[in-house]
Design an enzyme around this catalytic site. Sequence first.
Site, short mmCIF file in Angstrom:
data_model
loop_
_atom_site.label_atom_id
_atom_site.label_comp_id
_atom_site.label_asym_id
_atom_site.label_seq_id
_atom_site.Cartn_x
_atom_site.Cartn_y
_atom_site.Cartn_z
N ILE A 64 0.89 -1.16 0.00
CA ILE A 64 0.00 0.00 0.00
C ILE A 64 0.92 1.20 0.00
O ILE A 64 1.88 1.25 0.77
CB ILE A 64 -0.81 0.20 1.31
CG1 ILE A 64 -1.42 -1.06 1.83
CG2 ILE A 64 -1.85 1.29 1.11
CD1 ILE A 64 -2.43 -0.75 2.97
N SER A 65 0.62 2.19 -0.80
CA SER A 65 1.48 3.38 -0.87
C SER A 65 1.51 4.13 0.45
O SER A 65 0.60 4.02 1.27
CB SER A 65 0.95 4.34 -1.95
OG SER A 65 0.89 3.69 -3.18
#
Length: 221
Positions: A64-65
């Site tokens: 996940i960024s």
Amino acid sequence: MTEKAEFARQREKMVSKQIEKRGIHSQRVLAAMRAVPRHEFVPYEYQKNAYEDRPILIGKKQTISQPYIVALMTQLLELQAEDTVLEIGTGSGYQAAVLAELAGHVYTVAPHQELARNARAVMDTLNIHNVTLHQGDGSEGWPEHAPYNAIMVTAAAPEAPRPLLAQLREGGRLVIPVGGAGAQYLQVWRKKMGKYDHETIVPVSFVPLRGKLGWEEDWVK
Ligand code: SAH
């Protein structure tokens, strides 16, 4: 303090220190980042790290960024409440949940069935009902539901895929990381009077977009 209240405190701090301070000014985006419980979307062992200033591993070599990048990409889409959005790269479902706070409906495409199932389960427990998931190659978009007001790709592509541009509505925006293992830049494309123009925003680091219009090689070890 309950665990829920502690996560809410960490989330508030994440928004003010990492996101607002770095120049994200859209009140709607800041509210969405405050609302979505990021820790629910990460594997249990990483929940304590969910609000840190970095990306998080979610399994299958995917991440996940970083919260700031999620907020920046979301702001660049300039979403209105009735918009229809396409996301390529569901992953944990976190970014889709943030988009779902701001838009009318979100369509999201992922190649891994296991991650997609997990994303669906988390969204169900959070009562997020305006997201439709699809398993498959999203490098050519999802023409069935086109045109979209906005499209976000959360994996790096060799170039902005033509079919994605074609699936934009007039005035629509596409946000996409473009480049390879070493050098990638976030691009924003706009469809104006049937033509496309783009701006380059910041350097970024994403896992590769695979599939027909993606990279053949996986550069993530
Ligand atoms: N947005 C996600 C993070 C995405 S990581 C989140 O919020 O958690 C990048 C994702 O892109 C990975 O899950 C990967 O499986 C997916 N991906 C790579 N190539 C793809 C393709 N051709 N179509 C759809 N998804 C793809």
